[in-house]
Design a protein around this motif. Structure first.
Motif, PDB file in Angstrom:
ATOM      1  N   GLY A   1     -45.651   7.713  16.918  1.00 29.34           N
ATOM      2  CA  GLY A   1     -45.766   6.255  16.878  1.00 29.34           C
ATOM      3  C   GLY A   1     -46.794   5.757  15.885  1.00 29.34           C
ATOM      4  O   GLY A   1     -47.201   4.595  15.938  1.00 29.34           O
ATOM      5  N   ASN A   2     -47.210   6.624  14.949  1.00 30.56           N
ATOM      6  CA  ASN A   2     -48.184   6.221  13.936  1.00 30.56           C
ATOM      7  C   ASN A   2     -47.990   7.088  12.694  1.00 30.56           C
ATOM      8  O   ASN A   2     -47.258   8.075  12.714  1.00 30.56           O
TER       9      ASN A   2
ATOM     10  N   PRO B   1     -43.684   8.505  12.744  1.00 27.48           N
ATOM     11  CA  PRO B   1     -44.049   7.133  13.144  1.00 27.48           C
ATOM     12  C   PRO B   1     -43.131   6.521  14.201  1.00 27.48           C
ATOM     13  O   PRO B   1     -43.448   5.451  14.740  1.00 27.48           O
ATOM     14  N   ASP B   2     -41.998   7.158  14.523  1.00 26.62           N
ATOM     15  CA  ASP B   2     -41.107   6.605  15.546  1.00 26.62           C
ATOM     16  C   ASP B   2     -41.805   6.560  16.898  1.00 26.62           C
ATOM     17  O   ASP B   2     -42.646   7.416  17.217  1.00 26.62           O
ATOM     18  N   GLU B   3     -41.409   5.596  17.730  1.00 29.45           N
ATOM     19  CA  GLU B   3     -42.063   5.407  19.033  1.00 29.45           C
ATOM     20  C   GLU B   3     -41.891   6.619  19.940  1.00 29.45           C
ATOM     21  O   GLU B   3     -42.762   6.917  20.756  1.00 29.45           O
ATOM     22  N   GLU B   4     -40.765   7.315  19.844  1.00 24.57           N
ATOM     23  CA  GLU B   4     -40.539   8.469  20.711  1.00 24.57           C
ATOM     24  C   GLU B   4     -41.346   9.698  20.280  1.00 24.57           C
ATOM     25  O   GLU B   4     -41.335  10.719  20.975  1.00 24.57           O
ATOM     26  N   TYR B   5     -42.035   9.595  19.157  1.00 22.60           N
ATOM     27  CA  TYR B   5     -42.892  10.684  18.696  1.00 22.60           C
ATOM     28  C   TYR B   5     -44.345  10.187  18.654  1.00 22.60           C
ATOM     29  O   TYR B   5     -44.832   9.677  19.641  1.00 22.60           O
TER      30      TYR B   5
ATOM     31  N   GLU C   1     -48.687  10.602  27.867  1.00 26.36           N
ATOM     32  CA  GLU C   1     -47.489  10.436  28.693  1.00 26.36           C
ATOM     33  C   GLU C   1     -47.908  10.557  30.159  1.00 26.36           C
ATOM     34  O   GLU C   1     -48.526  11.547  30.558  1.00 26.36           O
TER      35      GLU C   1
ATOM     36  N   PRO D   1     -49.471   9.295  21.793  1.00 34.13           N
ATOM     37  CA  PRO D   1     -49.935   8.538  22.960  1.00 34.13           C
ATOM     38  C   PRO D   1     -49.749   9.364  24.233  1.00 34.13           C
ATOM     39  O   PRO D   1     -48.839  10.199  24.321  1.00 34.13           O
TER      40      PRO D   1
END
Length: 273
Positions: free
Chosen positions: A205-206, A199-203, A225, A223
């Motif tokens: 993100g959900n 869930p981290d933004e750098e991975y 890139e 997401p």
């Protein structure tokens, strides 16, 4: 004055009375309070009673016969109570039904086969004949040294992997990571650890979506890139485990990856386990 008058006058004059000295009365002594004395007697009696009771208890216990412990083996718990008659024993599980037998064999046979027309991409991933060395596997992480120590602590045994490319830029990689004696916990701990940072933004993100047929399996769409001068980059992943085998699936493409693609791939790989 005549002698008689003198005598009369002398008799009428009384001599002065002596002074009476009044001595002070002795101080009245108050009786001492008996409260402290009573409390002390009670405390001493309590201590004597406790010590006496303990001594009596130990004496009674020491005089008793020791109680025998129950036997460690309890044959009455065996099932069935008697061996089944010859010819009625249950048939052993086939290799297809026995998951443990499947997992102890050639782990590469449990990998999803490469699609028809797909090109091998094993060399790029450090895969040699369907296997990844422990060092090659650890080198895929951001901090290879820490990753290697962590995997060895979990009981890493071996890694079977397959990688291929289809179309212009679509690339897929599947890894089966098997663990040793503490296999189930090792595989579960590793998968849960990977899912924790998805869930981290750098991975991703959900939180991803649940994989059908697996209690903890999930798949994730990342997401897009975008960088100037480069093609768009799309990614998807799936993480789950079955027994002592942790499964990682990676998908890359320059075109959008559908949810159905990563879900279908993960479900088919789960089915082979």
């Amino acid at each position: 004055m005549s002698i008689e008058e003198g005598i009369q006058n002398a008799d009428t004059t009384a001599p002065p009375e002596p002074e009476t000295v009044t001595e002070p009365a002795p101080p009245v002594q108050r009786p001492r309070r008996r409260g402290l004395r009573t409390a002390g007697l009670i405390a001493v009696a309590a201590v004597i009673g406790l010590v006496g009771g303990t001594a009596v208890g130990y004496g009674i216990q020491a005089d008793r016969e020791p109680t025998a412990l129950p036997p460690l083996n309890q044959p009455g718990l065996a099932y069935p109570a008697k061996p089944l008659p010859k010819g009625q024993e249950p048939e052993p599980l086939s290799a297809k039904e026995d998951r443990q037998a499947k997992a102890q064999g050639d782990l590469r046979k449990l990998l999803l086969p490469r699609p028809a027309g797909a090109r091998s991409d094993d060399f790029r991933s450090g895969i040699i004949k369907g296997w990844m060395s422990v060092y090659a596997y650890a080198s895929e992480f951001d901090r290879p040294g820490d990753a290697l120590d962590h995997q060895l602590d979990l009981g890493l045994r071996r890694v079977a992997a397959e990688s291929w490319t289809t179309g212009e830029h679509k690339r897929v990689e599947i890894r089966l990571v098997q663990y040793r004696a503490n296999g189930f916990l090792g595989a579960q701990d590793y998968i849960e650890g990977q899912q924790d940072y998805m869930p981290d933004e750098e991975y991703a993100g959900n939180d991803g979506k649940k994989l059908k047929g697996s209690s903890e399996g999930r798949y994730y769409l990342f997401p897009v890139e975008r960088k100037a001068g480069y093609l768009d980059s799309y990614r998807a992943r799936a993480y789950f485990h079955r027994g002592d085998i942790a499964v990682e699936i990676f998908m890359f493409d320059t075109k959008k990856i559908s949810e159905k693609e990563i879900r279908s791939l993960a479900e088919r790989q789960l089915g082979r386990l």
